[in-house]
Design a protein around this motif. Structure first.
Motif, PDB file in Angstrom:
ATOM      1  N   GLU A  67      29.840  46.053  54.884  1.00 23.71           N
ATOM      2  CA  GLU A  67      30.503  46.501  53.650  1.00 23.71           C
ATOM      3  C   GLU A  67      29.484  47.141  52.699  1.00 23.71           C
ATOM      4  O   GLU A  67      29.857  47.721  51.682  1.00 23.71           O
ATOM      5  CB  GLU A  67      31.184  45.329  52.937  1.00 23.71           C
ATOM      6  N   MET A 125      35.253  34.369  45.650  1.00 22.52           N
ATOM      7  CA  MET A 125      35.051  33.360  46.690  1.00 22.52           C
ATOM      8  C   MET A 125      34.624  32.013  46.102  1.00 22.52           C
ATOM      9  O   MET A 125      34.617  31.012  46.794  1.00 22.52           O
ATOM     10  CB  MET A 125      33.968  33.847  47.661  1.00 22.52           C
ATOM     11  N   CYS A 185      30.083  36.749  45.261  1.00 24.83           N
ATOM     12  CA  CYS A 185      31.484  37.160  45.103  1.00 24.83           C
ATOM     13  C   CYS A 185      32.184  36.088  44.274  1.00 24.83           C
ATOM     14  O   CYS A 185      32.453  34.989  44.775  1.00 24.83           O
ATOM     15  CB  CYS A 185      32.154  37.313  46.470  1.00 24.83           C
ATOM     16  N   TYR A 213      31.386  32.355  52.567  1.00 24.10           N
ATOM     17  CA  TYR A 213      31.000  32.695  51.190  1.00 24.10           C
ATOM     18  C   TYR A 213      31.465  31.617  50.208  1.00 24.10           C
ATOM     19  O   TYR A 213      31.241  31.744  49.000  1.00 24.10           O
ATOM     20  CB  TYR A 213      31.637  34.010  50.737  1.00 24.10           C
ATOM     21  N   ASN A 268      40.783  42.813  55.122  1.00 24.38           N
ATOM     22  CA  ASN A 268      40.726  42.671  53.659  1.00 24.38           C
ATOM     23  C   ASN A 268      41.763  43.613  53.038  1.00 24.38           C
ATOM     24  O   ASN A 268      41.437  44.635  52.441  1.00 24.38           O
ATOM     25  CB  ASN A 268      39.340  43.065  53.129  1.00 24.38           C
ATOM     26  N   CYS A 272      33.666  47.190  48.357  1.00 26.69           N
ATOM     27  CA  CYS A 272      33.434  45.839  47.834  1.00 26.69           C
ATOM     28  C   CYS A 272      32.391  45.923  46.721  1.00 26.69           C
ATOM     29  O   CYS A 272      31.233  46.276  46.984  1.00 26.69           O
ATOM     30  CB  CYS A 272      32.934  44.916  48.937  1.00 26.69           C
ATOM     31  N   CYS A 328      40.752  39.418  46.175  1.00 29.16           N
ATOM     32  CA  CYS A 328      39.654  40.224  46.728  1.00 29.16           C
ATOM     33  C   CYS A 328      39.786  41.606  46.109  1.00 29.16           C
ATOM     34  O   CYS A 328      40.807  42.264  46.254  1.00 29.16           O
ATOM     35  CB  CYS A 328      39.762  40.305  48.247  1.00 29.16           C
ATOM     36  N   PHE A 329      38.744  42.024  45.388  1.00 31.50           N
ATOM     37  CA  PHE A 329      38.813  43.319  44.688  1.00 31.50           C
ATOM     38  C   PHE A 329      39.102  44.456  45.655  1.00 31.50           C
ATOM     39  O   PHE A 329      39.859  45.360  45.357  1.00 31.50           O
ATOM     40  CB  PHE A 329      37.497  43.593  43.947  1.00 31.50           C
ATOM     41  N   MET A 330      38.459  44.397  46.824  1.00 31.11           N
ATOM     42  CA  MET A 330      38.662  45.488  47.777  1.00 31.11           C
ATOM     43  C   MET A 330      40.112  45.540  48.260  1.00 31.11           C
ATOM     44  O   MET A 330      40.719  46.620  48.321  1.00 31.11           O
ATOM     45  CB  MET A 330      37.732  45.320  48.973  1.00 31.11           C
ATOM     46  N   HIS A 379      29.064  43.911  47.549  1.00 29.18           N
ATOM     47  CA  HIS A 379      28.131  44.497  48.529  1.00 29.18           C
ATOM     48  C   HIS A 379      27.557  45.835  48.063  1.00 29.18           C
ATOM     49  O   HIS A 379      26.441  46.189  48.438  1.00 29.18           O
ATOM     50  CB  HIS A 379      28.830  44.653  49.887  1.00 29.18           C
ATOM     51  N   VAL A 437      39.795  33.665  50.400  1.00 27.13           N
ATOM     52  CA  VAL A 437      40.534  34.461  49.414  1.00 27.13           C
ATOM     53  C   VAL A 437      41.949  34.749  49.927  1.00 27.13           C
ATOM     54  O   VAL A 437      42.265  34.491  51.083  1.00 27.13           O
ATOM     55  CB  VAL A 437      39.767  35.751  49.035  1.00 27.13           C
TER      56      VAL A 437
END
Ligand code: 13P
Ligand code: SF4
Length: 310
Positions: free
Chosen positions: A197, A264, A261, A23, A111, A169, A83-85, A172, A58
């Motif tokens: 995801e 990324m 993203c 990514y 993640n 995510c 990474c938000f997740m 996604h 990330v």
């Protein structure tokens, strides 16, 4: 000397390896030793003889590389790359979740932070989640943070209850079932390839569901000529580049325009140059969680290799 040559020179001088997730901005491939998904890059991180690992990805990916290489210096070119997740659950929240489901093994998606890994029994990536859950031989597992990957695994396996945390995510999740229907109408001959995801309804409507590297491999090997890609734009950028370069005559279409993203996309070639030159920004793991978090990642490789856990 241009920046590409400068990076390659520094890489050699410092005995460094550059790992890049697919990514990342596509120009980073010019200096990367390995490009792929999180499982592939973790494997490469565990095998390297380099003194320095520059992780163009990330933060949780660089942290996992550090867990696999305690003696090596691991650098994240741009510290904004989160990474938000992964940030949707912390150790305290996981302990509360476990308290509600006592005795059920915890599988955490890679993640996740090292603190969360330290509270989990084993980790997995998007390319081996089904295999890991299946091989645990448990009727029920807890899965954090990604509810969609967890529920996709439950649906595919059919005989394991996967109780998920409510992480997701945001990139996604922007892909909706109607986007798949629209793509089917617009490109009736295309194969639709989707990352797990995505929402399970999106996955169910797709022709193939797999990690980023699995999507790339599938489309390379397929006899089809047109593909709609339901994951981050970097995958389409790489496939379109390679199709032109190697005359595959294949067309790759991003499911919709803005599946990007932002996390990324922070790393640039300049950041990589600075990372190597100044040996910045070093990623570390707190000693209070290091051993347990490492065990969580090591157990994934052990289970994949032997089919069972000690
Ligand atoms: P992969 O396992 O496909 O590398 O996915 C990682 C990720 O962050 C996807 O959003
Ligand atoms: Fe995290 Fe989603 Fe970005 Fe993957 S695409 S790094 S899960 S925010």
């Amino acid at each position: 000397m241009n920046i590409l040559d400068e990076i390659l020179k520094l890489k050699k001088e410092k005995n460094a390896v550059i790992l890049a997730h697919c990514y990342q901005p596509v120009e980073i491939d010019e200096v990367a030793d390995y490009v792929g998904d999180s499982l592939y890059l973790s494997k490469k991180a565990s095998e390297t003889n380099a003194d320095i690992i520059v992780f163009a990805g990330v933060h949780f990916m660089a942290q996992s590389a550090k867990l696999l290489n305690p003696e090596k210096k691991v650098l994240l070119p741009n510290m904004n790359s989160g990474c938000f997740m992964a940030d949707m659950i912390n150790a305290e929240q996981l302990r509360e979740f476990k308290n509600l489901h006592k005795g059920v093994p915890v599988v955490c998606y890679i993640n996740s932070t090292a603190e969360v890994k330290a509270e989990s029994d084993i980790c997995c990536t998007s390319s081996n989640a089904l295999e890991i859950i299946k091989n645990l031989n448990s009727k029920e597992v807890l899965f954090v943070p990604d509810t969609y990957l967890g529920k996709w695994a439950e649906y595919k396996l059919g005989n394991v209850k996967v109780t998920t945390y409510n992480g997701f995510c945001p990139t996604h999740l922007r892909i909706r079932p109607e986007d798949i229907q629209n793509a089917r109408n617009k490109y009736p001959n295309a194969k639709i390839l989707t990352h797990p995801e995505c929402h399970w309804e999106v996955c169910k409507l797709s022709d193939f569901v797999g990690s980023t590297k699995e999507i790339i491999e599938y489309s390379k090997q397929s006899k089809d000529k047109q593909f709609v890609i339901a994951t981050e734009k970097g995958v389409v950028d790489r496939l379109s580049r390679d199709s032109k370069l190697y005359n595959w005559g294949k067309e790759f279409i991003l499911i919709k325009d803005d599946i990007v993203c932002q996390n990324m996309k922070w790393n640039s070639l300049e950041d990589i140059y600075n990372a190597l030159k100044y040996e910045q920004h070093e990623v570390t793991v707190d000693s209070s969680v290091f051993e347990k978090a490492k065990l969580c990642v090591d157990r994934m490789f052990e289970l994949l290799k032997t089919g069972n856990l000690k």
